[in-house]
Every structure is written in structure tokens, then in C-alpha cells.
Enzyme design. Sequence first.
Site: not given
Ligand code: G3P
Length: 218
Positions: A87
Site C-alpha cells: 500500500k
Molecule cells: O482504508 C482506509 C481507511 O481505513 C480509512 O478509514 O475511517 O479512518 O477514514 P477512516
Amino acid sequence: MKFFIDTANLAQIKEAQALGILDGVTTNPSLMAKEGIKGHENILNHYRAICDIVDGDVSAEVLATDYDGMIKEGEMLAALHDQIVVKIPMTKDGIKAIKYFYDKDIRTNCTLVFSIGQALLAAKAGATYVSPFVGRLDDIASDGVELVAQIVDLYRFYGYNTEVLAASIRSTQHIIQCAEVGADVITSPLDSILGLLKHPLTDSGLAKFVEDSKKMNA
Ligand code: G3P
């Protein structure tokens, strides 16, 4: 559409895998830190443990932000297990690194994507997956699902092979909306996946069937 779980929590990964519908896992430094994973060897061991639980792709994010560091770290992560997808953040060095890995047949997930232009660059560089962040766009009064739809349309128009991986999913409704606009993959917390199971008419209907089944056994 593929279902990935967006967590580094082994118990939740096992629970999702046991459902039989899991296609992979995505992690990021915040999710790894939340599980208390620290230190080089522990990080690698944690990725190995995740790969042992699931059959599909496991996104492991580089911590470096410079080109040379991303290459070194990405090669090490890719060598760890054939399920690992490296990633890489959407930056200038990140795009160069994605192209480098594409030429080496190492799969990548371009993360932190918030615009159609960024998604275009990720596909041009040969990313295996592109990760638009749905919830974080919604957080700033933008439309995350709309971006997913635009990327899907663009990639289909030009025939790019990069898969659209809708990330930063915050709700069951996000999963449904991303499915409706043709996302190739969603990565979601376990709760939002389990939310797809729920309907009050299923619960009341099953309660009635259970009640009536007692009459059949009488
Ligand atoms: O895969 C990316 C994701 O984990 C981000 O999620 O909820 O931190 O915006 P969030």
C-alpha cells in the site's frame, strides 16, 4: 464485488473469514497502532498472522514517504508473503514507486485518493487497486460515493485494469451505495459488513417460523 475487512484486529479478521464471504484485508498505520503493534519484527509477524487467516489479498502500507524508502520497504513487504499487496500513498514519490513495482510484478494499492485526477495517475502508473476514501470526503461535506462512481466510469471508459477499492467505509449504507455504483471492492469495518444481515422483517419472520415449527413437532 469483493469484500475486504479494514482492520488489523485478528479476532475480527477471523470472524469475517468464518462468514465465508471475505476476499481480503486492508490495514494502515493507524489500524496497526490501534492494535498496539510496534517494532519491525512484530509488524512483519502481524502481517504473516493475517495472511495465515485469510485466503485473499492483504494490503500492508509502507511507513516511508520517500521514494527510496518506499521501494526498500515495499520489496521487503512483498517478499513476506504472496498475498501481500504493497500500500503506497498518493504522492509524487508514491506514483513513481507504484510504477517501479508494476514493472517488477509487485501488486500495489494506491491509498489516500480523494480526486479523479489522483485516480487517473494511479491507474496510469499501474496500481492494482486504487483506494478512494469515501467517509473522509463525506466528513468535509463532499461526496465520497460520487467519487467512487466517477472513478469506476473513467476506468471502464479507458479500460484500465486497476480495481476500484472503496475505502474509509463508515456504514452499511456506504457498502450498498458503493456496490450500486460498481465498486470492484469495498473495505469496511466488521460492524458495517454485519449490518448487511439485518432486517426487522427477517427477525419477525424467523420468530414466527420458530413459533410455528413447535406446532409441527407437537
Ligand atoms: O482504508 C482506509 C481507511 O481505513 C480509512 O478509514 O475511517 O479512518 O477514514 P477512516
